[in-house]
Design a protein around this motif. Structure first.
Motif, mmCIF file in Angstrom:
data_model
loop_
_atom_site.group_PDB
_atom_site.id
_atom_site.type_symbol
_atom_site.label_atom_id
_atom_site.label_comp_id
_atom_site.label_asym_id
_atom_site.label_seq_id
_atom_site.Cartn_x
_atom_site.Cartn_y
_atom_site.Cartn_z
ATOM 1 N N VAL A 160 0.870 -1.174 0.000
ATOM 2 C CA VAL A 160 0.000 0.000 0.000
ATOM 3 C C VAL A 160 0.907 1.224 0.000
ATOM 4 N N LEU A 161 0.811 1.992 -1.083
ATOM 5 C CA LEU A 161 1.705 3.129 -1.319
ATOM 6 C C LEU A 161 0.892 4.429 -1.317
ATOM 7 N N SER A 162 1.089 5.254 -0.278
ATOM 8 C CA SER A 162 0.397 6.553 -0.242
ATOM 9 C C SER A 162 1.427 7.644 -0.507
ATOM 10 N N GLU A 163 1.057 8.618 -1.308
ATOM 11 C CA GLU A 163 2.003 9.659 -1.722
ATOM 12 C C GLU A 163 1.312 10.995 -1.992
ATOM 13 N N LYS A 164 2.082 12.065 -1.824
ATOM 14 C CA LYS A 164 1.667 13.338 -2.420
ATOM 15 C C LYS A 164 1.928 13.167 -3.912
ATOM 16 N N ILE A 165 0.982 13.562 -4.740
ATOM 17 C CA ILE A 165 1.186 13.378 -6.183
ATOM 18 C C ILE A 165 1.171 14.734 -6.895
ATOM 19 N N ARG A 166 1.770 14.740 -8.095
ATOM 20 C CA ARG A 166 1.655 15.939 -8.928
ATOM 21 C C ARG A 166 0.926 15.568 -10.205
ATOM 22 N N PHE A 167 0.526 16.583 -10.948
ATOM 23 C CA PHE A 167 -0.281 16.351 -12.147
ATOM 24 C C PHE A 167 0.455 16.911 -13.356
ATOM 25 N N ALA A 168 0.571 16.094 -14.406
ATOM 26 C CA ALA A 168 1.288 16.530 -15.604
ATOM 27 C C ALA A 168 0.538 17.687 -16.261
ATOM 28 N N ASP A 169 -0.790 17.659 -16.199
ATOM 29 C CA ASP A 169 -1.598 18.711 -16.800
ATOM 30 C C ASP A 169 -1.571 19.949 -15.889
ATOM 31 N N GLN A 171 -3.307 22.697 -15.659
ATOM 32 C CA GLN A 171 -4.566 23.164 -15.072
ATOM 33 C C GLN A 171 -4.954 22.288 -13.872
ATOM 34 N N SER A 172 -4.782 20.986 -14.021
ATOM 35 C CA SER A 172 -5.089 20.073 -12.905
ATOM 36 C C SER A 172 -4.156 20.348 -11.733
ATOM 37 N N GLN A 173 -2.874 20.537 -12.037
ATOM 38 C CA GLN A 173 -1.896 20.789 -10.982
ATOM 39 C C GLN A 173 -2.288 22.058 -10.202
ATOM 40 N N ARG A 174 -2.659 23.102 -10.937
ATOM 41 C CA ARG A 174 -3.043 24.366 -10.280
ATOM 42 C C ARG A 174 -4.264 24.170 -9.386
ATOM 43 N N PHE A 175 -5.275 23.461 -9.920
ATOM 44 C CA PHE A 175 -6.501 23.220 -9.152
ATOM 45 C C PHE A 175 -6.210 22.428 -7.872
ATOM 46 N N GLN A 176 -5.501 21.305 -8.013
ATOM 47 C CA GLN A 176 -5.272 20.421 -6.863
ATOM 48 C C GLN A 176 -4.411 21.121 -5.811
ATOM 49 N N GLU A 177 -3.398 21.875 -6.286
ATOM 50 C CA GLU A 177 -2.524 22.582 -5.349
ATOM 51 C C GLU A 177 -3.291 23.671 -4.615
ATOM 52 N N ASP A 208 5.731 12.371 -7.552
ATOM 53 C CA ASP A 208 5.582 11.811 -8.898
ATOM 54 C C ASP A 208 4.114 11.918 -9.301
ATOM 55 N N THR A 209 3.847 11.706 -10.582
ATOM 56 C CA THR A 209 2.450 11.621 -11.022
ATOM 57 C C THR A 209 1.953 10.184 -10.781
ATOM 58 N N ILE A 210 0.645 10.016 -10.793
ATOM 59 C CA ILE A 210 0.070 8.667 -10.642
ATOM 60 C C ILE A 210 0.580 7.760 -11.775
ATOM 61 N N GLU A 211 0.730 8.334 -12.963
ATOM 62 C CA GLU A 211 1.207 7.541 -14.096
ATOM 63 C C GLU A 211 2.635 7.046 -13.838
ATOM 64 N N GLN A 212 3.481 7.920 -13.286
ATOM 65 C CA GLN A 212 4.853 7.492 -12.958
ATOM 66 C C GLN A 212 4.832 6.366 -11.921
ATOM 67 N N HIS A 213 3.950 6.497 -10.934
ATOM 68 C CA HIS A 213 3.851 5.434 -9.928
ATOM 69 C C HIS A 213 3.424 4.125 -10.573
#
Ligand code: GEK
Length: 241
Positions: A160-169, A171-177, A208-213
């Motif tokens: 079970v891997l929990s992480e702070k993630i970033r978003f490649a997109d 607009q998504s990164q700005r929203f989530q942050e 990392d992004t979810i895709e990188q994970h």
């Protein structure tokens, strides 16, 4: 619970964030006010122990801090003959973790080790938890750790891997942050505290992004990868051998 006010006063020089005595003493308050969903993830980790702990196997909590995840696993293990190994390389965390474990009366034995998770042997594992820890390893060392975990897991075992993630997109990164910032402000952190903490973490926590994970977990050999929790830029993934 002691209140986190580490970055509440202006600091002339912002030094890199470290898991020292000062942080350990306010850690439960700090993580609950900084990581949306932390309390839920901790509680839900117990269900992974209930569902996936195999009789006679070992559960690992890597980067255990004060032992919150360990306690959640310990309280819900149903399989016989299990033990838990909790590991952290911050002496201040480990000392307090040992006290918390000793104060808990659940029967499963727990060993708390002060060690670097890159040096720890993983074997006979049914459940391995990396709850907001992988993000503190240099990115180029992450795959080797996941490969080692995969080798040490029993068939049917889960990471079970929990992480702070970033978003490649962008607009998504700005929203989530911005939602994360709003979360911290709503929890009483001032704009200055948030900004000083961000600077202190800049060289220490690389998301990392979810895709990188997904890609890394799959490269490490995990055959089923299931994101199961996300609030803003914090997520948890279950990866099965
Ligand atoms: C929780 N899992 O409450 N070896 C061992 N420990 C490490 C290493 C390493 N290489 N790098 C970092 N740590 C906990 C929360 S906190 C998350 C985990 C946070 C340890 C570090 O000392 C710290 O205690 C922990 O990983 C990260 O569920 O503070 O955002």
């Amino acid at each position: 619970m002691s209140k986190d006010a580490i970055y509440a006063t202006p600091q002339e020089y912002i030094v890199d964030f470290a898991f020292d005595e000062r942080v350990a003493s306010v850690f439960p308050d700090m993580i609950r006010r900084s990581v949306p969903g932390y309390g839920d993830i901790i509680a839900l980790l117990g269900l992974f122990a209930e569902q996936y702990a195999q009789p006679g196997s070992t559960l690992y909590d890597l980067g255990c801090s004060l032992g919150a995840a360990t306690l959640s696993l310990r309280r819900r293990i149903k399989a016989d003959g299990c033990c838990i190994i909790a590991v952290d390389n911050a002496e201040a965390m480990v000392e307090r973790c040992r006290e918390h474990i000793a104060a808990d009366l659940s029967p499963t034995p727990v060993e708390v080790n002060c060690a670097d998770i890159r040096e720890v042997v993983i074997q006979n594992a049914s459940v391995v938890v990396l709850n907001f820890t992988l993000q503190f390893l240099p990115p180029h060392e992450r795959l080797a750790l996941l490969q080692k975990i995969h080798r040490g897991l029993l068939p049917g075992g889960v990471l079970v891997l929990s992480e702070k993630i970033r978003f490649a997109d962008e607009q998504s990164q700005r929203f989530q942050e911005s939602m994360h910032l709003t979360f911290k402000r709503a929890n009483g952190y001032s704009a200055m505290e948030v900004s000083q903490k961000r600077q202190a973490l800049e060289n220490v926590l690389t998301p990392d992004t979810i895709e990188q994970h997904r890609e890394r977990l799959s490269e490490a050999g995990f055959c089923q990868i299931e994101p199961w929790f996300q609030v803003f830029n914090f997520a948890s993934i279950a990866a099965f051998k």
